[in-house]
Design a protein around this motif. Structure first.
Motif, PDB file in Angstrom:
ATOM      1  N   ASP A   1      -1.193   6.950 -12.220  1.00 34.08           N
ATOM      2  CA  ASP A   1      -2.588   6.660 -11.916  1.00 34.08           C
ATOM      3  C   ASP A   1      -2.760   5.141 -11.905  1.00 34.08           C
ATOM      4  O   ASP A   1      -3.185   4.541 -12.892  1.00 34.08           O
ATOM      5  CB  ASP A   1      -3.492   7.315 -12.962  1.00 34.08           C
ATOM      6  CG  ASP A   1      -4.968   7.127 -12.647  1.00 34.08           C
ATOM      7  OD1 ASP A   1      -5.304   6.845 -11.480  1.00 34.08           O
ATOM      8  OD2 ASP A   1      -5.774   7.247 -13.582  1.00 34.08           O
TER       9      ASP A   1
ATOM     10  N   ASP B   1      -3.340   1.399  -9.191  1.00 32.15           N
ATOM     11  CA  ASP B   1      -3.691   0.823  -7.893  1.00 32.15           C
ATOM     12  C   ASP B   1      -2.922  -0.489  -7.761  1.00 32.15           C
ATOM     13  O   ASP B   1      -2.179  -0.870  -8.672  1.00 32.15           O
ATOM     14  CB  ASP B   1      -5.203   0.645  -7.737  1.00 32.15           C
ATOM     15  CG  ASP B   1      -5.825  -0.255  -8.794  1.00 32.15           C
ATOM     16  OD1 ASP B   1      -5.160  -1.223  -9.230  1.00 32.15           O
ATOM     17  OD2 ASP B   1      -6.969  -0.009  -9.185  1.00 32.15           O
ATOM     18  N   ALA B   2      -3.079  -1.161  -6.651  1.00 33.03           N
ATOM     19  CA  ALA B   2      -2.301  -2.378  -6.389  1.00 33.03           C
ATOM     20  C   ALA B   2      -2.502  -3.430  -7.476  1.00 33.03           C
ATOM     21  O   ALA B   2      -1.585  -4.194  -7.785  1.00 33.03           O
ATOM     22  CB  ALA B   2      -2.645  -2.941  -5.015  1.00 33.03           C
TER      23      ALA B   2
ATOM     24  N   GLN C   1       1.749   6.894  -6.695  1.00 32.64           N
ATOM     25  CA  GLN C   1       0.651   7.802  -7.042  1.00 32.64           C
ATOM     26  C   GLN C   1       1.005   9.245  -6.688  1.00 32.64           C
ATOM     27  O   GLN C   1       0.860  10.141  -7.515  1.00 32.64           O
ATOM     28  CB  GLN C   1      -0.620   7.402  -6.293  1.00 32.64           C
ATOM     29  CG  GLN C   1      -1.215   6.106  -6.750  1.00 32.64           C
ATOM     30  CD  GLN C   1      -2.342   5.644  -5.840  1.00 32.64           C
ATOM     31  OE1 GLN C   1      -2.429   6.024  -4.677  1.00 32.64           O
ATOM     32  NE2 GLN C   1      -3.201   4.789  -6.378  1.00 32.64           N
TER      33      GLN C   1
ATOM     34  N   ALA D   1       0.833  -1.209   0.000  1.00 23.67           N
ATOM     35  CA  ALA D   1       0.000   0.000   0.000  1.00 23.67           C
ATOM     36  C   ALA D   1       0.871   1.264   0.000  1.00 23.67           C
ATOM     37  O   ALA D   1       0.575   2.227  -0.715  1.00 23.67           O
ATOM     38  CB  ALA D   1      -0.933   0.002   1.209  1.00 23.67           C
TER      39      ALA D   1
ATOM     40  N   ASP E   1      -2.593  -3.006 -10.562  1.00 27.66           N
ATOM     41  CA  ASP E   1      -1.844  -2.660 -11.766  1.00 27.66           C
ATOM     42  C   ASP E   1      -0.359  -3.011 -11.682  1.00 27.66           C
ATOM     43  O   ASP E   1       0.355  -2.881 -12.677  1.00 27.66           O
ATOM     44  CB  ASP E   1      -1.950  -1.155 -12.056  1.00 27.66           C
ATOM     45  CG  ASP E   1      -3.373  -0.714 -12.345  1.00 27.66           C
ATOM     46  OD1 ASP E   1      -4.123  -1.501 -12.948  1.00 27.66           O
ATOM     47  OD2 ASP E   1      -3.721   0.415 -11.961  1.00 27.66           O
TER      48      ASP E   1
ATOM     49  N   VAL F   1       2.390   1.729  -3.516  1.00 25.01           N
ATOM     50  CA  VAL F   1       1.405   2.289  -4.453  1.00 25.01           C
ATOM     51  C   VAL F   1       1.161   3.763  -4.153  1.00 25.01           C
ATOM     52  O   VAL F   1       1.124   4.593  -5.069  1.00 25.01           O
ATOM     53  CB  VAL F   1       0.089   1.476  -4.417  1.00 25.01           C
ATOM     54  CG1 VAL F   1      -1.012   2.178  -5.210  1.00 25.01           C
ATOM     55  CG2 VAL F   1       0.317   0.072  -4.963  1.00 25.01           C
ATOM     56  N   ASP F   2       1.032   4.106  -2.870  1.00 23.05           N
ATOM     57  CA  ASP F   2       0.822   5.511  -2.498  1.00 23.05           C
ATOM     58  C   ASP F   2       1.972   6.395  -2.967  1.00 23.05           C
ATOM     59  O   ASP F   2       1.746   7.498  -3.485  1.00 23.05           O
ATOM     60  CB  ASP F   2       0.644   5.659  -0.985  1.00 23.05           C
ATOM     61  CG  ASP F   2      -0.705   5.160  -0.492  1.00 23.05           C
ATOM     62  OD1 ASP F   2      -1.613   4.950  -1.324  1.00 23.05           O
ATOM     63  OD2 ASP F   2      -0.844   4.973   0.736  1.00 23.05           O
TER      64      ASP F   2
END
Length: 77
Positions: free
Chosen positions: A21, A23-24, A15, A8, A26, A11-12
């Motif tokens: 753009d 999320d996990a 981003q 997490a 991807d 990913v954060d």
């Protein structure tokens, strides 16, 4: 042993700091399938993760990675 990074948090960072753009779900996509992906983002990600982790990472490893999942696994070794 150097601490890694959670999925997490990874990913954060991508981003918020790299502007991807995603999320996990991807992380396993080939880089060519990521909107806006280029080599500049790869280098920015390397520098960002090195700062975040407080240790050097392998540029050749990043260049050989097939996707973000590969990079996530590499930084957590």
């Amino acid at each position: 042993m150097t601490a890694g990074i959670s999925r997490a948090e990874f990913v954060d960072l991508l981003q918020d700091e790299i502007g991807l753009d995603i999320d996990a779900g991807d992380l396993g996509l080939p880089f060519d399938d990521l909107s806006g992906w280029d080599s500049v983002r790869l280098l920015a990600m390397l520098v960002l993760l090195e700062k975040h982790l407080g240790r050097p990472l392998s540029l050749p490893g990043f260049l050989e990675a097939a996707n973000l999942e590969s990079i996530y696994e590499m930084v957590n070794r």
